[in-house]
Design a protein around this motif. Sequence first.
Motif, short mmCIF file in Angstrom:
data_model
loop_
_atom_site.label_atom_id
_atom_site.label_comp_id
_atom_site.label_asym_id
_atom_site.label_seq_id
_atom_site.Cartn_x
_atom_site.Cartn_y
_atom_site.Cartn_z
N ALA A 1 4.34 0.74 6.40
CA ALA A 1 2.93 0.50 6.11
C ALA A 1 2.51 1.04 4.74
O ALA A 1 1.64 0.48 4.09
N ARG B 1 2.43 -3.72 -1.79
CA ARG B 1 2.82 -5.11 -1.97
C ARG B 1 2.18 -5.61 -3.26
O ARG B 1 1.16 -5.08 -3.70
N ILE C 1 2.13 -7.05 5.66
CA ILE C 1 1.42 -5.79 5.95
C ILE C 1 1.27 -5.61 7.46
O ILE C 1 1.42 -4.51 7.98
#
Length: 121
Positions: free
Chosen positions: A36, A40, A29
């Motif tokens: 961005a 995840r 990250i």
Amino acid sequence: MQHINLETFANGAFTAQVNRAIEEVTKNIQDPNTDAGTARKITVTIAFKPNQERNFIATGVQTKTTLAPALGAVTALSMGKDLRTGEVEEKQRQMRMKRTSIDLEWDLIPLRQGMEISRIL
């Protein structure tokens, strides 16, 4: 059934793997070379394999991370061919990446007589 403490499950391997996966996601990250906005993910799998009598269970713990891939690099080349000599010339162009678009800065090359531009990428 007795409560299972996940801190000590698999001799602490469960907690160690989850913490390692969280660290991996956090680093991804913070990496400026990744998008961005990409989500995840951490997937934790606990596998249970009982024996035939069902009185013993082999247990395995595994974590898997899904990270944002590194952003790609883009460049542009302009090419030209000298019609008299057949020599091909190319020049890389400066490019700046923005989040949602590509801004090209072109250096214009004066063409000599007999030179053609075959293709600009």
